[in-house]
Design an enzyme around this catalytic site. Structure first.
Site, short mmCIF file in Angstrom:
data_model
loop_
_atom_site.label_atom_id
_atom_site.label_comp_id
_atom_site.label_asym_id
_atom_site.label_seq_id
_atom_site.Cartn_x
_atom_site.Cartn_y
_atom_site.Cartn_z
N GLN A 102 0.85 -1.20 0.00
CA GLN A 102 0.00 0.00 0.00
C GLN A 102 0.88 1.24 0.00
O GLN A 102 0.38 2.35 -0.09
CB GLN A 102 -0.87 0.02 1.27
CG GLN A 102 -1.82 -1.14 1.36
CD GLN A 102 -2.42 -1.23 2.76
OE1 GLN A 102 -3.41 -0.58 3.06
NE2 GLN A 102 -1.83 -2.04 3.60
N ASN A 103 2.18 1.03 0.13
CA ASN A 103 3.08 2.18 0.23
C ASN A 103 3.34 2.80 -1.14
O ASN A 103 3.36 2.11 -2.15
CB ASN A 103 4.41 1.77 0.87
CG ASN A 103 4.22 1.37 2.32
OD1 ASN A 103 3.16 1.65 2.89
ND2 ASN A 103 5.19 0.73 2.91
N ASP A 105 6.09 4.82 -1.50
CA ASP A 105 7.44 5.38 -1.38
C ASP A 105 8.49 4.71 -2.26
O ASP A 105 9.62 5.22 -2.38
CB ASP A 105 7.89 5.38 0.09
CG ASP A 105 7.87 3.98 0.73
OD1 ASP A 105 8.12 2.98 0.03
OD2 ASP A 105 7.60 3.90 1.94
N HIS A 120 -1.45 1.55 -4.34
CA HIS A 120 -1.84 2.96 -4.15
C HIS A 120 -0.99 3.93 -4.96
O HIS A 120 -0.91 5.10 -4.63
CB HIS A 120 -1.78 3.31 -2.65
CG HIS A 120 -2.82 2.60 -1.83
ND1 HIS A 120 -2.85 2.61 -0.46
CD2 HIS A 120 -3.89 1.85 -2.21
CE1 HIS A 120 -3.88 1.89 -0.03
NE2 HIS A 120 -4.52 1.42 -1.07
N CYS A 150 -0.48 20.18 -17.12
CA CYS A 150 -0.36 19.18 -18.19
C CYS A 150 0.02 19.87 -19.50
O CYS A 150 -0.62 20.87 -19.88
CB CYS A 150 -1.70 18.47 -18.33
SG CYS A 150 -1.78 17.33 -19.72
N GLY A 190 2.87 -4.47 8.98
CA GLY A 190 2.93 -3.02 9.15
C GLY A 190 1.75 -2.28 8.56
O GLY A 190 1.89 -1.15 8.10
N THR A 191 0.59 -2.91 8.57
CA THR A 191 -0.60 -2.21 8.10
C THR A 191 -1.69 -2.26 9.16
O THR A 191 -1.85 -3.28 9.84
CB THR A 191 -1.13 -2.78 6.75
OG1 THR A 191 -2.42 -2.19 6.48
CG2 THR A 191 -1.25 -4.28 6.75
N ASN A 216 3.16 -6.85 13.39
CA ASN A 216 2.78 -5.47 13.73
C ASN A 216 3.04 -5.27 15.23
O ASN A 216 2.79 -6.19 16.01
CB ASN A 216 1.28 -5.26 13.42
CG ASN A 216 0.89 -3.80 13.34
OD1 ASN A 216 1.19 -3.00 14.22
ND2 ASN A 216 0.22 -3.44 12.25
#
Ligand code: NAD
Length: 257
Positions: A102-103, A105, A120, A150, A190-191, A216
């Site tokens: 979901q990261n 980065d 995501h 744009c 980690g979620t 977690n």
């Protein structure tokens, strides 16, 4: 705890189908704040749940853009941690290994994970807010107030990430669902397991018969259904998982004499 490790590694022969779903917690030890743990620093007064929406961008594009530019800058100053690296190593040892994150980065790729399903989007990319197509920053037109437009239609560019209330990239989601249904072992790492539809993936995997492991420091809504739980930071727990995995599955392969 050794009994828990033995239970987990017993389900992880090199032939296993494994899915790992990661969330903001895996990057916490790299220095990237999560959303639902207490915030610190410059942006502490802003609620990510309010800034990360299309409505916020329509209302105040400069505020949202600046928040993402801050997150991009923060991201440039950090490195993958031992948890990211352990997952990359596990992928090398288990051929049917799928990493879903979901990261936004990009730290999993930087750590060497060969394939990552990014549910995501990715912080480093931008897209046209009207046409929904990815636009390279070098091609964008700067606007007077420090935003980018744009080059094709003149609409503002926005980060190519999924905001609250938006659809996930169709292909990434259907791929993740298929893998969750097929896997033997599903790790939720980690979620907070509250952001849908990603939060449904561990439930789906469990429903289809997978062995569910949660890593977690805190309890989450899926803790009660996990077959094994390791409470701790992923930067410590995942390298230990890798060590335990090597002990069980690589101990037979000596020098061959
Ligand atoms: P979240 O903020 O809702 O939850 C973070 C979870 O990580 C919590 O359950 C917390 O207990 C756990 N955690 C905290 N430190 C940890 C550590 N060291 N090791 C393991 N776990 C730890 O995050 P989420 O569930 O990923 O969902 C929120 C949304 O946040 C997602 O859409 C994601 O795109 C976005 N987000 C991404 C980043 C990033 O890309 N690094 C950062 C913040 C938020």
């Amino acid at each position: 705890m050794q009994a828990e490790w033995d239970k987990i590694t017993a389900h992880l022969p090199p032939s296993a189908r494994v899915v790992v779903l990661t969330g903001a917690g895996v990057s916490e030890e790299s220095g990237i704040p999560t959303f639902r743990d207490p915030q610190t620093g410059l942006w502490a007064q802003y609620d990510p749940m309010v800034l990360a929406t299309a409505e916020a961008f329509a209302r105040d594009p400069k505020l949202v853009w600046d928040w993402y530019e801050w997150r991009r800058e923060a991201r440039r100053n950090v490195q993958p941690n031992a948890g990211h690296r352990a997952l990359a190593e596990l992928a090398q040892n288990i051929p049917q290994f799928v990493l879903v994150t979901q990261n936004i980065d990009g730290l999993h790729r930087l750590a060497g994970s060969p394939e990552v399903i990014e549910l995501h989007g990715n912080l480093q990319r931008n897209k046209c807010s009207r046409e929904n197509v990815v636009i390279d920053r070098a091609r964008a037109r700067p606007t007077e107030n420090g935003l980018l437009a744009c080059p094709n239609c003149g609409a503002l560019l926005r980060p190519d990430v999924v905001w609250f209330g938006e659809m996930l990239p169709r292909e990434a989601l259907s791929c993740a669902i298929g893998e969750a249904e097929r896997c033997d072992v599903f790790f939720s790492v980690g979620t907070s397991a509250v952001v849908e539809p990603a939060a449904s993936l561990p439930r789906l995997a469990k429903q289809y018969g997978a062995f569910l492991v949660e890593i977690n420091p805190r309890e989450t809504p899926i803790s009660g259904m996990a077959d094994a739980t390791v409470h701790g930071k992923s930067g410590e727990v995942l390298p230990e998982l890798m060590r335990q995995w090597r002990l069980r599955w690589l101990k037979q392969s000596g020098p061959g004499e």
